[in-house]
Design a protein around this motif. Structure first.
Motif, PDB file in Angstrom:
ATOM      1  N   ALA A   1       9.348  26.144 101.067  1.00 24.22           N
ATOM      2  CA  ALA A   1       8.210  25.703 101.899  1.00 24.22           C
ATOM      3  C   ALA A   1       8.334  24.393 102.144  1.00 24.22           C
ATOM      4  O   ALA A   1       7.749  23.645 103.355  1.00 24.22           O
ATOM      5  CB  ALA A   1       7.143  25.801 100.920  1.00 24.22           C
ATOM      6  N   ASP A   2       9.117  23.506 101.560  1.00 25.55           N
ATOM      7  CA  ASP A   2       9.112  22.217 101.952  1.00 25.55           C
ATOM      8  C   ASP A   2      10.056  22.017 103.096  1.00 25.55           C
ATOM      9  O   ASP A   2      10.040  20.987 103.745  1.00 25.55           O
ATOM     10  CB  ASP A   2       9.893  21.283 100.695  1.00 25.55           C
ATOM     11  CG  ASP A   2      10.031  19.741 100.820  1.00 25.55           C
ATOM     12  OD1 ASP A   2       8.803  19.536 101.143  1.00 25.55           O
ATOM     13  OD2 ASP A   2      10.938  19.296 101.038  1.00 25.55           O
ATOM     14  N   PHE A   3      10.817  23.043 103.295  1.00 26.15           N
ATOM     15  CA  PHE A   3      11.569  23.150 104.736  1.00 26.15           C
ATOM     16  C   PHE A   3      10.401  23.016 105.817  1.00 26.15           C
ATOM     17  O   PHE A   3      10.843  22.671 107.146  1.00 26.15           O
ATOM     18  CB  PHE A   3      12.497  24.149 104.945  1.00 26.15           C
ATOM     19  CG  PHE A   3      13.509  24.213 103.893  1.00 26.15           C
ATOM     20  CD1 PHE A   3      13.829  22.950 103.187  1.00 26.15           C
ATOM     21  CD2 PHE A   3      14.314  25.161 103.834  1.00 26.15           C
ATOM     22  CE1 PHE A   3      15.098  22.979 102.308  1.00 26.15           C
ATOM     23  CE2 PHE A   3      15.442  25.288 102.815  1.00 26.15           C
ATOM     24  CZ  PHE A   3      15.729  24.329 102.161  1.00 26.15           C
ATOM     25  N   GLY A   4       9.375  23.677 105.794  1.00 25.72           N
ATOM     26  CA  GLY A   4       8.257  23.960 106.699  1.00 25.72           C
ATOM     27  C   GLY A   4       7.997  25.182 106.829  1.00 25.72           C
ATOM     28  O   GLY A   4       7.220  25.464 107.861  1.00 25.72           O
ATOM     29  N   PHE A   5       8.390  26.091 106.106  1.00 25.74           N
ATOM     30  CA  PHE A   5       8.051  27.428 106.425  1.00 25.74           C
ATOM     31  C   PHE A   5       8.154  28.439 104.923  1.00 25.74           C
ATOM     32  O   PHE A   5       8.670  27.855 104.129  1.00 25.74           O
ATOM     33  CB  PHE A   5       8.863  28.055 107.434  1.00 25.74           C
ATOM     34  CG  PHE A   5      10.349  27.966 106.981  1.00 25.74           C
ATOM     35  CD1 PHE A   5      11.136  26.803 107.890  1.00 25.74           C
ATOM     36  CD2 PHE A   5      11.242  28.871 106.575  1.00 25.74           C
ATOM     37  CE1 PHE A   5      12.257  26.571 107.613  1.00 25.74           C
ATOM     38  CE2 PHE A   5      12.681  28.457 106.213  1.00 25.74           C
ATOM     39  CZ  PHE A   5      13.227  27.292 106.853  1.00 25.74           C
ATOM     40  N   PRO A   6       7.401  29.497 105.150  1.00 29.81           N
ATOM     41  CA  PRO A   6       7.406  30.376 103.636  1.00 29.81           C
ATOM     42  C   PRO A   6       8.724  30.860 103.650  1.00 29.81           C
ATOM     43  O   PRO A   6       9.565  31.209 104.122  1.00 29.81           O
ATOM     44  CB  PRO A   6       6.286  31.262 104.059  1.00 29.81           C
ATOM     45  CG  PRO A   6       5.566  30.792 105.264  1.00 29.81           C
ATOM     46  CD  PRO A   6       6.359  30.059 105.891  1.00 29.81           C
ATOM     47  N   PHE A   7       8.590  31.495 102.239  1.00 24.81           N
ATOM     48  CA  PHE A   7       9.891  32.243 101.593  1.00 24.81           C
ATOM     49  C   PHE A   7       9.489  33.553 101.937  1.00 24.81           C
ATOM     50  O   PHE A   7       8.493  34.312 101.889  1.00 24.81           O
ATOM     51  CB  PHE A   7       9.907  32.171 100.378  1.00 24.81           C
ATOM     52  CG  PHE A   7      11.283  32.408  99.373  1.00 24.81           C
ATOM     53  CD1 PHE A   7      12.549  31.603  99.873  1.00 24.81           C
ATOM     54  CD2 PHE A   7      11.182  33.324  98.344  1.00 24.81           C
ATOM     55  CE1 PHE A   7      13.723  32.008  99.240  1.00 24.81           C
ATOM     56  CE2 PHE A   7      12.553  33.293  97.726  1.00 24.81           C
ATOM     57  CZ  PHE A   7      13.632  32.922  98.087  1.00 24.81           C
ATOM     58  N   PRO A   8      10.508  34.567 102.200  1.00 25.64           N
ATOM     59  CA  PRO A   8      10.395  35.968 102.342  1.00 25.64           C
ATOM     60  C   PRO A   8       9.726  36.503 101.167  1.00 25.64           C
ATOM     61  O   PRO A   8      10.019  36.243 100.135  1.00 25.64           O
ATOM     62  CB  PRO A   8      11.917  36.731 102.187  1.00 25.64           C
ATOM     63  CG  PRO A   8      12.740  35.372 102.929  1.00 25.64           C
ATOM     64  CD  PRO A   8      12.160  34.277 102.198  1.00 25.64           C
ATOM     65  N   ALA A   9       8.471  37.307 101.572  1.00 28.54           N
ATOM     66  CA  ALA A   9       7.768  37.681 100.566  1.00 28.54           C
ATOM     67  C   ALA A   9       8.581  38.791  99.527  1.00 28.54           C
ATOM     68  O   ALA A   9       8.206  38.830  98.267  1.00 28.54           O
ATOM     69  CB  ALA A   9       6.551  38.439 100.665  1.00 28.54           C
ATOM     70  N   SER A  10       9.497  39.532 100.005  1.00 28.79           N
ATOM     71  CA  SER A  10      10.294  40.420  99.315  1.00 28.79           C
ATOM     72  C   SER A  10      11.239  39.639  98.231  1.00 28.79           C
ATOM     73  O   SER A  10      11.903  40.286  97.385  1.00 28.79           O
ATOM     74  CB  SER A  10      11.378  41.131 100.078  1.00 28.79           C
ATOM     75  OG  SER A  10      11.985  40.272 101.036  1.00 28.79           O
ATOM     76  N   ALA A  11      11.423  38.323  98.324  1.00 30.03           N
ATOM     77  CA  ALA A  11      12.137  37.776  97.257  1.00 30.03           C
ATOM     78  C   ALA A  11      11.416  36.704  96.517  1.00 30.03           C
ATOM     79  O   ALA A  11      11.844  35.833  95.752  1.00 30.03           O
ATOM     80  CB  ALA A  11      13.327  36.950  97.783  1.00 30.03           C
ATOM     81  N   ASN A  12      10.089  36.813  96.862  1.00 25.12           N
ATOM     82  CA  ASN A  12       8.983  35.570  96.192  1.00 25.12           C
ATOM     83  C   ASN A  12       8.299  36.230  95.048  1.00 25.12           C
ATOM     84  O   ASN A  12       7.419  36.731  95.305  1.00 25.12           O
ATOM     85  CB  ASN A  12       8.249  35.207  97.392  1.00 25.12           C
ATOM     86  CG  ASN A  12       7.551  33.696  96.938  1.00 25.12           C
ATOM     87  OD1 ASN A  12       7.680  33.419  95.818  1.00 25.12           O
ATOM     88  ND2 ASN A  12       6.464  33.395  97.726  1.00 25.12           N
ATOM     89  N   ASP A  13       8.822  36.009  94.020  1.00 26.04           N
ATOM     90  CA  ASP A  13       7.820  36.463  92.824  1.00 26.04           C
ATOM     91  C   ASP A  13       7.785  37.841  92.840  1.00 26.04           C
ATOM     92  O   ASP A  13       6.692  38.261  92.185  1.00 26.04           O
ATOM     93  CB  ASP A  13       6.549  35.698  92.735  1.00 26.04           C
ATOM     94  CG  ASP A  13       6.678  34.104  92.361  1.00 26.04           C
ATOM     95  OD1 ASP A  13       7.670  33.474  92.437  1.00 26.04           O
ATOM     96  OD2 ASP A  13       5.647  33.361  92.665  1.00 26.04           O
ATOM     97  N   ALA A  14       8.690  38.383  93.141  1.00 26.97           N
ATOM     98  CA  ALA A  14       8.711  39.857  93.443  1.00 26.97           C
ATOM     99  C   ALA A  14       9.213  40.643  92.163  1.00 26.97           C
ATOM    100  O   ALA A  14      10.645  40.298  91.978  1.00 26.97           O
ATOM    101  CB  ALA A  14       9.233  40.437  94.740  1.00 26.97           C
ATOM    102  N   ASP A  15       8.327  41.288  91.385  1.00 28.09           N
ATOM    103  CA  ASP A  15       9.100  42.444  90.432  1.00 28.09           C
ATOM    104  C   ASP A  15       9.860  43.392  91.094  1.00 28.09           C
ATOM    105  O   ASP A  15       9.710  44.014  92.066  1.00 28.09           O
ATOM    106  CB  ASP A  15       8.176  42.840  89.555  1.00 28.09           C
ATOM    107  CG  ASP A  15       8.748  43.426  88.191  1.00 28.09           C
ATOM    108  OD1 ASP A  15       9.868  43.277  87.931  1.00 28.09           O
ATOM    109  OD2 ASP A  15       7.939  43.973  87.154  1.00 28.09           O
ATOM    110  N   LEU A  16      10.938  43.586  90.467  1.00 30.00           N
ATOM    111  CA  LEU A  16      11.830  44.925  91.138  1.00 30.00           C
ATOM    112  C   LEU A  16      11.935  46.004  90.086  1.00 30.00           C
ATOM    113  O   LEU A  16      12.017  45.649  88.889  1.00 30.00           O
ATOM    114  CB  LEU A  16      13.195  44.170  91.167  1.00 30.00           C
ATOM    115  CG  LEU A  16      13.257  43.111  92.549  1.00 30.00           C
ATOM    116  CD1 LEU A  16      14.623  42.502  92.643  1.00 30.00           C
ATOM    117  CD2 LEU A  16      12.826  43.734  93.497  1.00 30.00           C
ATOM    118  N   PRO A  17      11.892  47.223  90.642  1.00 32.31           N
ATOM    119  CA  PRO A  17      12.007  48.515  89.823  1.00 32.31           C
ATOM    120  C   PRO A  17      13.530  48.654  89.346  1.00 32.31           C
ATOM    121  O   PRO A  17      14.299  49.590  90.016  1.00 32.31           O
ATOM    122  CB  PRO A  17      11.971  49.539  90.774  1.00 32.31           C
ATOM    123  CG  PRO A  17      11.863  49.094  92.259  1.00 32.31           C
ATOM    124  CD  PRO A  17      11.843  47.533  92.212  1.00 32.31           C
TER     125      PRO A  17
END
Lengths: 1029, 426
Positions: A163-179
């Protein structure tokens, strides 16, 4: 992209299984004797007698209940199932300690913190079960199996970085629990100095998806990170090497020095295309992926997992954890053996001044076209393949895959081979399974020994700075990746960790014996300067060091400041228990002694440590005191120090506060309603410690602001202050509408010594936020600390907080830590890097006098609207000042910038300040010089008393004063505080020692806490936030 | 089924390339394949068919012991009735290999006598599946397993007493493959699919083979993954005889339909573009994606225009993202026009996917595209565009970068053009 509902439904079952499995039998804990096979012995067992079974050493974390894997060469400890916030080790089931098998009498020296697997970047393996699969008694490999689920790693939040780069992180890797379920086998064969680590990630859902896979490697101790290709140091973002590289870039090694000497570690994988990210002592190899492209979203998850039941529904990653003999080459030698790379041997003898020399570093350079970054068009200047260190006989030996290389050598304080500013290249052709000899001859060097005494002629701890130029500077390796990242690492050693700043070639820290011993130094001319912090004079001598001899210098310094009633403190200090510090406890205490600090609070990240045994061992009990602290280090919404704290010996981290917030296994995700502790919760948890506590918000701009990927975007100009950051990007409870809290005691408004920090943080925004709080009646103490993680380029006690104290004897301050804490909380303190100030107020109308000192009130009354504000200033002659700024109920000036939060743009407010009254030396006050100790040259101080008369006051006021030197008027503090001296105009020793007026550097400064005046007789009332129109 | 990470560079390249695709709509990528039956056979000491009589659980469910009632021993010493197979259930949410009452064909070896097994189980002889899930064929009925066992028995026989006549041996191998394709157990059928590629002189097919193959194509009892593999295999083997069978494929599973379209295209019998374009309006989002992919794979500008609209107009973000990714794969010049528009999609992941797609297309047109976006996109995306432009490898003195540094109104964008990422030590 995963379907959230699908994942949620599947995960419920996974978590349920996980919980049900926590019922244990003890059959797998049966311990038998060492396995005995043709290759030797091996075992894995539960530690039941920590005193005899644990691997010991500076960073040993082993306790009963952990698991020991040992063979006839190495010993490795895997932590029991637990949750603890300490470095990357949030969860148990991971490697925490390791050492070679030592001979009797040779002490263990574990210097490794922890290795956690990084799953999809933000998650880690959360092991819930440990089972001994094979104890090794049958001569077969010992196997310890850890199983569990994925969980959030609270230690880091990479999405904030992006985010500090100026854009969001991919949602698929952002606080995403995985099965997924995870299984890691730690496998130790007899006769090997490595542990095979096999991690299987199993998709337990009916949908395919992909993940990133990597590791979080917390080095931490006195070990230098060495990345294949890069050499020593921490490339911020590393790039991959060609898959065809003769010597693959698949090793991260940790070479030892200091108290870890004779021990090294290595992480070895076998996945081409891998790269890394390093920050704050933690290295994150990202397997099979270019980190830079992953960070900016140009590459996505690279490991596909098929739906459960299909081929490819799980992935197994095999890596090796190597324990070496202290050299980097012992790690690469193991790699060459593990991966059957067909290596040959390079060996030889290194002479220094004609004699075989121990401890010489011998690095091997390969073809840069086979090094990191080639695929990204970012070929490095050099491809550092491995490094050996010569033994007592001056011999070295290492292995490299067959090919052509260059050999270079160097040792600190010694000229390079060939006498130039970089080492000579010695070509060698290596044939697999054959030996090539390369002998090297390095010129003789000199040595310098300095002794320092005080005004009584007694030895005194001191910092000795050698002013001049290094004729054999660090041999650098540089790289620019895609115009986005600049890396600088060292070929022979880490040239970034704690190198002397410009103008200094060497810095030594002398203990209470005041003797540096003979320290190797390249022949040449230097100026040697001894210092002992802000209350002492300095002494210098010009020396010429010649080859093959030791030059001696005896320097005398003296106390020149009367600080009676105040002690010097540093309440933000890191050492070896922080992942981003390599300073041992002994080095830390000595550095504090040398800088003349009376009292400090070791505040390692999440870790509470007792430094008293170290002080006792150094014989320094009368010279310095400590109180336990611990920095509560949220990744992205602020750091908090609390002292004095109680150590909980039952906890690995001594009882450090779990700011991540514990949650059921596998559910430490915001999606489950589990969040990190809010600042208010953190402060409350710290205040729960018995006795008086000071809870300070560290480097407050990372709390109030939103730069450098940390902060809550708190607008202090609002009443009450209000945070703007979306909860989701900080993993905080969305039901809390405002993350600001006023429950803390102090604000660390000044840290470190850098010109940019002072301009942009202290003056640029911290004062504004502090004044806004004062104006709305949130009166909290301002403090100044070093936040030092090092010794040389961020030095202890610079700046420091002077605290009013009933005792001036530094040896007994630990016993009155609660009192000191209370005095800080009461605002009886000031921050300084040189000047000593006594700040008082007096009202003739009421005959009242106030001040920061004990015995004086901080609030006085005036009945006629008039008050005199007085500053008595003493400063060593090396810390010149020329201006005094007074701030009285100051107004602040608002500016707003929009910053990407990771969930959209937010307004980030900054408040600038302008002094209300300014006094200049020579105009408004006169500075005199006093020769305090005539028998000691230079034992003089600058003195002045300046008074500001305020009249016509109609409202209650607060008053803050700042004393400072200005560019071009006062000389910088170089070399006592050497940072940021201009390079232009300082090309010679004469230039460096001419006073450097107007040549940047750090200027003297001190700020006071506020004194208060009740004008209306109704008690002090805050004026309310004052904004300039 | 566990896939150990490949260690050869070629295999790695495939795996890494496959990893670029991430979404649930991922385009067909090289899929991991199960081991061949002959490989399982050679790695097993004992191969038996039978029925699961009992599954016992030990140590709080960490270890299962399955009792198999053996009806047929295909390889190894006959266990005479019953045998015990252990399975470490270290990952509790992963289904067990055996369930009571099921019929199985199992490839087995001796279980290691680790300290754990010795500590948990009473003394006895225990076996384990040699390759985990891949080495246990299970079915609810006896006939399916008997059919599988019959195939394995022929493999065993061929191995023990090889046919000396090469022509007869090849004929036998060929017959076995086609029989496998007709087998009821999907693992056996998939082994037949793999076996097709190994047959020398596959074409011409006999009438019987053609019929058998067409029947395999029409099988709906096989999983989508197996059918996709079959269709791809037919295309790679240039079996144009199978065009009619492929054209007759009508599946509710878009992946199967898409695989048939792909196979037909690769066999030179691509379905009518208009018919596929009509599927762009399907109510099933997976069908819309499949249709878009198929059109884009044809690489014709008109098709790019038609399919590309989905990247901009489809109501479902995951469809837009999947089409954006397919546009990257098409590498069509016309794709950039669409991708620049998708770069301002309301959903971040679509926007980022569009940026990634432009990055993957690369070259000067992509750099110019990023430059346009640096000036024309939303402020947030302008910053992203300049980072991607820098990452695409343009030189520091490239006129595109120079223009941004000198003309862009946003200081942060100019800074990024000058110095790259604003990285901080934490």
């Amino acid at each position: 992209m995963l379907d959230a509902a699908f994942i949620r439904d599947n995960l419920a079952a996974v978590k349920a299984n996980c919980v049900n499995r926590n019922v244990r039998t003890d059959v797998d804990l049966v311990v038998t004797e060492y396995g005995q096979g043709p290759g030797g012995t091996t075992l894995v067992k539960e530690v039941t007698s920590a005193a005899t079974e644990c691997v010991k050493g500076p960073l040993s974390r082993c306790r009963n209940g952990d698991y020991l894997l040992a063979n006839d060469r190495i010993r490795v400890v895997v932590q029991s199932i637990q949750r603890n916030i300490l470095n990357v080790g949030q969860y148990g089931g991971q490697i925490i300690d390791a050492d070679l098998v030592r001979a009797p009498g040779d002490p263990d020296r574990d210097s490794f913190e922890e290795w956690a697997s990084a799953i999809n970047i933000e998650n880690a393996a959360h092991y819930t079960d440990l089972t001994i699969i094979n104890d090794g008694s049958d001569g077969q490999p010992a196997i310890l199996r850890a199983t569990g689920v994925d969980d959030l790693l609270d230690f880091v939040n990479p999405s904030s970085v992006v985010a500090d780069f100026g854009f969001p992180f991919p949602a698929s890797a952002n606080d995403a629990d995985l099965p997924i379920e995870i299984q890691t086998d730690y496998i130790l064969e007899p006769g090997r100095n490595w542990l095979r680590v096999e991690t299987t990630v199993q998709n337990v859902s009916a949908a395919p998806f992909s993940i990133f896979f990597g590791e979080y490697l917390g080095g931490s101790g006195q070990i230098e990170t060495f990345q294949a290709g890069y050499g020593f140091g921490e490339p911020l973002v590393g790039a991959s090497c060609p898959a065809s590289a003769t010597s693959p870039c698949n090793v991260i090694a940790y070479g030892a020095f200091g108290e870890a000497a004779g021990l090294s570690y290595g992480y070895v994988h076998n996945i081409p295309g891998s790269s890394s990210f390093s920050t704050a002592g933690v290295t994150v190899p990202l397997l099979g992926s270019e980190t830079i492209l992953a960070l900016i979203g140009a590459a996505t998850q690279n490991f596909p997992l098929a739906a459960l039941g299909n081929p490819g529904d799980s992935l197994t990653f095999t890596r090796h954890f190597v324990v070496g003999d202290g050299s980097v080459s012992s790690i690469f030698d193991a790699r060459n053996e593990i991966q059957y790379l067909g290596a040959g041997t390079v060996e030889g003898t290194v002479l220094v001044g004609g004699s075989p020399a121990a401890g010489v570093r011998v690095s091997v350079l390969g073809n840069p076209a086979q090094g990191p970054g080639v695929a990204l068009g970012a070929m490095m200047a050099r491809n550092v393949v491995t490094q050996a260190v010569t033994d007592a006989a001056g011999n070295y030996s290492l292995t490299v895959p067959g090919g052509s290389y260059n050999v270079v050598a160097g040792v600190e304080g010694t000229p390079y081979q060939g006498g130039g500013s970089s080492p000579a290249l010695n070509p060698v052709s290596v044939v697999p399974f054959q030996t090539a000899s390369v002998d090297l001859a390095i010129p003789a060097t000199g040595a310098l020994e300095v002794t320092v005494t005080d005004e009584n002629g007694d030895p005194i701890a001191a910092r000795v700075s050698v002013v001049g130029f290094d004729s054999s500077p660090g041999f650098a390796n540089t790289q620019t990746i895609l115009g986005l990242i600049n890396n600088r690492t060292g070929v022979l050693r880490d040239i970034g960790e704690d190198s002397p700043p410009f103008g200094l070639t060497q810095v030594s820290f002398l203990g209470p014996d005041g003797d540096s011993g003979a320290v190797a130094l390249e022949p040449g001319s230097y100026q040697v300067v001894a210092s002992h912090g802000s209350e002492f004079s300095i002494a210098s001598a010009n020396v010429t060091v010649t080859a093959s001899s030791t030059t001696s210098a005896s320097l005398q310094i003296a106390r020149v400041i009367d600080s009676t009633g105040f002690i010097s403190g540093d309440f933000h200090v890191h050492s070896i228990d922080s992942p981003d510090s390599k300073v041992t406890r002994v080095e830390r205490v000595v550095s504090m002694l040398a800088e003349g600090v009376d009292f400090f609070t070791p505040s390692d990240h999440e870790s509470r440590q007792d430094f008293n045994p170290t002080i006792v061992a150094l014989g320094a009990t009368g010279l310095i005191s400590v109180a336990t602290s611990g920095e509560i280090t949220t990744f992205d919404y602020g750091h908090f120090n609390a002292w004095p704290m109680t150590i909980d010996p039952t906890k690995v981290n001594g009882g450090g506060i779990d700011h991540g917030g514990a949650a059921p296994d596998g559910q430490d995700f915001p999606s489950y309603g589990n969040y990190g502790l809010t600042p208010a919760q953190i402060v409350a948890a710290a205040h729960a410690d018995p006795g008086t506590d000071t809870v300070q918000i560290n480097h407050v701009h990372s709390f109030f602001g939103m730069g450098g990927n940390s902060g809550l975007a708190i607008d202090t100009g609002l009443t009450p202050p209000q945070s703007a950051i979306p909860s989701s990007v900080r993993r905080l409870d969305p039901l809390v509408s405002n993350y600001f809290t006023d429950t803390f005691d102090a604000l660390e408004i000044w840290i470190e010594s850098s010109r940019s920090g002072l301009a942009s943080n202290f003056f640029g925004r911290n004062l504004g936020d502090w004044f806004n709080l004062l104006n709305q009646g949130i009166v909290r103490s301002g403090v100044a600390n070093s936040d030092t993680h090092r010794r040389i380029n961020t030095q202890a006690g610079a700046p420091r907080t002077m605290v009013a104290s009933p005792s001036d004897a530094p040896g007994g301050l630990g016993g009155i830590a609660d009192t000191l804490s209370g005095n800080v909380n009461a605002g009886r303190a000031f921050g300084t890097n040189g000047p000593m100030v006594r700040f008082t107020t007096s009202a003739a109308s009421t005959s009242e006098t106030g001040g920061l000192e004990l015995g004086l009130p901080t609030l006085i009354n005036t009945s006629d609207g008039a008050v005199d504000v007085t500053l008595e200033i003493q400063s060593p002659i090396w810390a010149e000042f020329d201006r005094i700024d007074f701030y009285v109920n100051s107004a602040t000036t608002l500016s707003v910038a929009q910053k990407e939060s990771g969930a959209g743009l937010v307004d980030v407010t900054t408040y600038a300040v302008t002094p209300d009254y300014v006094l200049d030396a020579g105009v408004d006050f006169t500075i005199s010089t006093t020769d305090v100790v005539p028998s000691v040259p230079g034992a003089e101080r600058l003195e002045t008393t300046a008074t500001l008369s305020l009249t016509g006051l109609t409202d209650d006021v607060w008053i803050v004063a700042i004393v400072r030197g200005r560019d071009g008027v006062s000389r910088p503090l170089f070399p006592v505080i050497p940072n940021d001296l201009a390079t232009a105009g300082n090309g010679t020793l004469a230039n460096l020692t001419d006073g450097n007026l107007g040549q940047n550097g750090i200027l003297a400064m001190a700020f006071t806490n506020p004194l208060f005046v009740d004008v209306d007789g109704g008690g002090w009332t805050a004026p309310g936030v004052q904004l300039t129109p | 089924m566990t896939l150990s990470f490949p260690t050869t560079p070629a295999a790695l390249a495939c795996a890494i390339m496959a990893g670029v695709v991430t979404s649930a709509f991922a385009a067909a990528a090289p899929e991991p394949t199960p081991p061949r039956l002959y490989q399982l056979l050679s790695g097993a000491r004992l191969v038996v068919a039978g029925r699961v009589a009992q599954v016992g659980s030990f140590d709080s469910g960490r270890l299962d012991v399955t009792t198999l009632a053996v009806t047929r021993t295909l390889k190894g010493e006959d266990p005479s009735g019953r045998l015990q197979v252990i399975e470490l259930r270290s990952l509790p949410s992963t289904p067990a290999l055996f369930s009571e009452g099921a019929y199985v064909l199992a490839f087995l070896g001796p279980a290691p006598r680790t300290s754990y097994v010795r500590g948990v189980l009473p003394a006895g002889e225990y076996l384990q599946a040699t390759e985990g899930r891949a080495s246990v064929l299970s079915a609810p009925d006896a006939a399916t397993i008997e059919g599988a066992a019959a195939v394995v028995a022929r493999l065993v026989a061929a191995s023990r007493t090889p046919e000396p006549d090469a022509e007869k041996r090849r004929a036998g191998e060929r017959a076995l493959v086609f029989d496998e394709l007709a087998a009821r157990h999907p693992v056996v059928a998939e082994d037949g699919i793999a076996g097709l590629a190994a047959l020398p002189g596959l074409q011409p097919l006999s009438d019987g083979e053609r019929t058998g193959l067409a029947a395999a194509v029409a099988r709906t009892d096989l999983s989508a993954r197996v059918r996709e593999r079959l269709f791809a295999q037919l295309a790679s083997l240039h079996l144009s005889d199978m065009v009619p069978a492929l054209r007759a494929v009508h599946s509710s599973d878009a992946a199967v339909t898409a695989a048939a379209w792909t196979a037909l295209r690769e066999l030179g019998a691509a379905p009518d573009g208009d018919a596929i374009a009509a599927q762009l309006r399907s109510t099933d989002s997976t069908v819309r994606v499949a249709a878009a992919r198929e059109l884009l794979a044809r690489g014709e500008s008109a098709e790019v225009d038609r399919a590309g609209r989905l990247a901009l107009d489809d109501p479902e973000p995951k469809v837009r993202l999947a089409v954006v990714e397919a546009l990257a794969a098409s590498a069509s010049p016309g794709a950039l026009v669409v991708l620049e528009k998708a770069f301002v999609d309301p959903i971040w992941e679509v926007r980022q996917g569009a940026g990634r797609a432009i990055f993957q297309i690369g070259g000067r047109p992509a750099a110019e595209s990023f430059t346009r976006l640096t000036f024309n996109a939303t402020p947030e995306m302008q910053r992203y565009a300049v980072i991607l432009l820098r990452a695409s490898g343009v030189a520091q003195d490239d006129p595109l970068l120079v223009r941004i540094r000198t003309e862009h109104p946003d200081a942060e964008v100019r800074e990024a053009a000058e110095h790259g990422l604003p990285l901080h030590e934490h």
